[in-house]
Write an enzyme that holds these catalytic residues in place. Structure first.
Site, PDB file in Angstrom:
ATOM      1  N   HIS A 122       0.851  -1.199   0.000  1.00  0.00           N
ATOM      2  CA  HIS A 122       0.000   0.000   0.000  1.00  0.00           C
ATOM      3  C   HIS A 122       0.881   1.241   0.000  1.00  0.00           C
ATOM      4  O   HIS A 122       2.073   1.170   0.314  1.00  0.00           O
ATOM      5  CB  HIS A 122      -0.898   0.028   1.255  1.00  0.00           C
ATOM      6  CG  HIS A 122      -0.109   0.245   2.515  1.00  0.00           C
ATOM      7  ND1 HIS A 122       0.661  -0.751   3.092  1.00  0.00           N
ATOM      8  CD2 HIS A 122       0.082   1.342   3.283  1.00  0.00           C
ATOM      9  CE1 HIS A 122       1.277  -0.268   4.153  1.00  0.00           C
ATOM     10  NE2 HIS A 122       0.945   1.003   4.293  1.00  0.00           N
ATOM     11  N   ASP A 136       0.767   5.084   1.844  1.00  0.00           N
ATOM     12  CA  ASP A 136       0.001   5.744   2.899  1.00  0.00           C
ATOM     13  C   ASP A 136      -0.778   6.907   2.286  1.00  0.00           C
ATOM     14  O   ASP A 136      -0.178   7.783   1.668  1.00  0.00           O
ATOM     15  CB  ASP A 136       0.936   6.254   4.007  1.00  0.00           C
ATOM     16  CG  ASP A 136       1.651   5.114   4.725  1.00  0.00           C
ATOM     17  OD1 ASP A 136       1.163   3.964   4.660  1.00  0.00           O
ATOM     18  OD2 ASP A 136       2.703   5.370   5.348  1.00  0.00           O
ATOM     19  N   HIS A 159       4.801   0.175   0.074  1.00  0.00           N
ATOM     20  CA  HIS A 159       5.541  -0.596   1.075  1.00  0.00           C
ATOM     21  C   HIS A 159       4.621  -1.650   1.693  1.00  0.00           C
ATOM     22  O   HIS A 159       3.410  -1.644   1.450  1.00  0.00           O
ATOM     23  CB  HIS A 159       6.138   0.340   2.138  1.00  0.00           C
ATOM     24  CG  HIS A 159       5.149   1.260   2.788  1.00  0.00           C
ATOM     25  ND1 HIS A 159       4.646   2.390   2.174  1.00  0.00           N
ATOM     26  CD2 HIS A 159       4.544   1.210   4.004  1.00  0.00           C
ATOM     27  CE1 HIS A 159       3.801   2.991   2.976  1.00  0.00           C
ATOM     28  NE2 HIS A 159       3.703   2.290   4.102  1.00  0.00           N
ATOM     29  N   ARG A 188       6.211  -8.760  16.344  1.00  0.00           N
ATOM     30  CA  ARG A 188       6.868  -7.530  15.883  1.00  0.00           C
ATOM     31  C   ARG A 188       5.932  -6.362  16.184  1.00  0.00           C
ATOM     32  O   ARG A 188       4.727  -6.484  16.012  1.00  0.00           O
ATOM     33  CB  ARG A 188       7.144  -7.619  14.385  1.00  0.00           C
ATOM     34  CG  ARG A 188       7.654  -6.337  13.801  1.00  0.00           C
ATOM     35  CD  ARG A 188       8.120  -6.517  12.355  1.00  0.00           C
ATOM     36  NE  ARG A 188       8.597  -5.249  11.890  1.00  0.00           N
ATOM     37  CZ  ARG A 188       7.858  -4.370  11.217  1.00  0.00           C
ATOM     38  NH1 ARG A 188       6.625  -4.662  10.869  1.00  0.00           N
ATOM     39  NH2 ARG A 188       8.351  -3.214  10.878  1.00  0.00           N
TER      40      ARG A 188
HETATM   41  C1  OGA Z   1       1.500   1.288   8.074  1.00  0.00           C
HETATM   42  C2  OGA Z   1       2.728   0.559   7.689  1.00  0.00           C
HETATM   43  C3  OGA Z   1       4.587  -0.809   8.334  1.00  0.00           C
HETATM   44  C4  OGA Z   1       5.142  -1.503   9.529  1.00  0.00           C
HETATM   45  O1  OGA Z   1       1.051   1.109   9.230  1.00  0.00           O
HETATM   46  O2  OGA Z   1       0.971   2.036   7.217  1.00  0.00           O
HETATM   47  O3  OGA Z   1       3.123   0.667   6.562  1.00  0.00           O
HETATM   48  O4  OGA Z   1       6.318  -1.830   9.486  1.00  0.00           O
HETATM   49  N1  OGA Z   1       3.364  -0.161   8.615  1.00  0.00           N
HETATM   50  O5  OGA Z   1       4.401  -1.733  10.479  1.00  0.00           O
HETATM   51 NI    NI Z   2       2.147   2.307   5.536  1.00  0.00          NI
END
Ligand code: OGA
Ligand code: NI
Length: 375
Positions: free
Chosen positions: A238, A240, A294, A304
């Protein structure tokens, strides 16, 4: 015994919940979590991505050469992929560790207690697991708690109040930690806005003023272990939709960015925040700074945790690039909009990806014409 046939776990409809305590031990994960072949991460580790490291102490020193060098690094990164790390940011490390530690206090609660904070469909705040959303396939392997942050004077306790109201007095201290953490993120985001303004060649205060009284979102991401991490994703690919994301990852890797046609790992570093440009800033920069795709992968050993601050404009602000960024060689790429409209689009109509802004622009035009003619 090789010939033994195992029955895949079927979750009956009545119990569609993401109960991490159960799922983390299952070797046959429910099919809703198995991603299609072209999207699943597979068994090979992603190569590390050399994310530029921005030293905020150098920017704050006022030393002209150091400031110029810092802005140049940020500018190069943002024109290409929009990801960079900030170090020497000045956020107290004890506060960061408290914020990470307190995530366990929330996510280790029994599901029924977490559900007191359950997010409702179409809303963006509250506790959510995969089954809270509108999708029934390609479900992400995570739980989240999102809450609103506002930089307006009369909202200076908004985060504390949220925790107390939804989870009770026992959570007042945790609310205090996240209130402080969010205040720090808002300050840091406005400072980064100055770096971006210098890089783009506009008035240094242009964007930091635009984001005063920002109405932002904090999200705690909790990724439980998964016995078959190669089949699923913690957060699917996605971009942001928000303006700027400041992410802290604990010491477990998982974040990946899609650059030059390849998924690359952004490894954690406890002293650094990962910063990335979101779609709304891409629109504010008239497409010059990129919002990049990402995702997050999971592992079969340890939970995590990541904490994301998503900077968003005040709801009444019109998102439009400054005139310096528009010209005959650089026509306007996106129409004017206000943040709540883009949020609604991504919550109700569209799963965020690299084409969100273009599709949003089309949707805006389609949806605005009938209102205009009715008036
Ligand atoms: C998000 C995201 C990545 C992560 O919350 O938009 O990309 O490493 N998170 O949690
Ligand atoms: Ni994100």
């Amino acid at each position: 015994m090789a010939t033994m046939i195992t029955t895949p776990t079927v979750i009956p409809d009545a119990a569609v919940v993401f109960d991490a305590a159960v799922l983390r031990h299952q070797s046959n994960i429910p099919t809703e979590f198995v991603w299609p072949d072209h999207e699943k991460p597979g068994i090979y580790a992603a190569r590390e991505f050399p994310v530029p490291v921005i030293d905020l102490a150098a920017f704050r020193s006022g030393d002209l050469a150091a400031v110029a060098e810092t802005c140049k690094l940020v500018d190069e990164a943002c024109r290409k992929h929009g990801f960079f790390l900030v170090v020497n940011h000045g956020v107290d490390y004890d506060l960061i560790s408290d914020a990470i530690r307190d995530m366990d206090r929330f996510f280790d609660l029994p599901l029924s207690t977490k559900e007191k904070a359950a997010r409702k469909l179409g809303e963006h705040c509250g506790y959510a697991s995969s089954f809270t959303g509108r999708f029934s396939a390609k479900l992400p392997w995570k739980e989240t708690l999102s809450f609103r942050y506002s930089d307006e004077k009369e909202c200076s306790h908004i985060v504390e109040e949220y925790f107390q109201k939804t989870l009770g007095q026992d959570f007042a201290d945790i609310g205090g930690v996240y209130q402080k953490y969010s205040n720090e993120m808002s300050k840091l985001a406005l400072e980064i806005m100055e770096l971006l303004a210098i890089g783009l060649g506009v008035n240094q205060k242009h964007f930091s003023e635009f984001f005063q009284e920002n109405d932002s979102v904090m999200r705690l991401n909790y990724y439980p272990p998964c016995q078959t991490p190669e089949l699923t994703l913690g957060t699917g690919p996605h971009c942001d939709p928000t303006s700027l994301t400041i992410l802290h990852q604990d010491n477990v890797s998982g974040l990946q960015v899609f650059v030059d046609n390849e998924w690359r790992a952004v490894n954690p570093s406890l002293n650094a925040f990962v910063v990335n440009i979101g779609d709304t800033f891409m629109a504010l920069s008239n497409g010059i700074y990129k919002s990049c795709m990402h995702r997050a992968v999971v592992n079969n050993m340890i939970p995590r945790k990541s904490i994301a601050f998503f900077l968003c404009p005040h709801k009444d602000k019109v998102v439009a690039p400054p005139p310096e960024l528009v010209g005959s060689t650089q026509p306007r790429l996106y129409p004017d909009f206000k943040w709540p409209t883009l949020l609604e689009f991504t919550q109700l109509h569209y799963r965020s990806d690299t084409d969100t802004l273009l599709n949003f622009s089309g949707w805006l035009q389609q949806n605005q014409t009938p209102h205009a003619t009715q008036a």
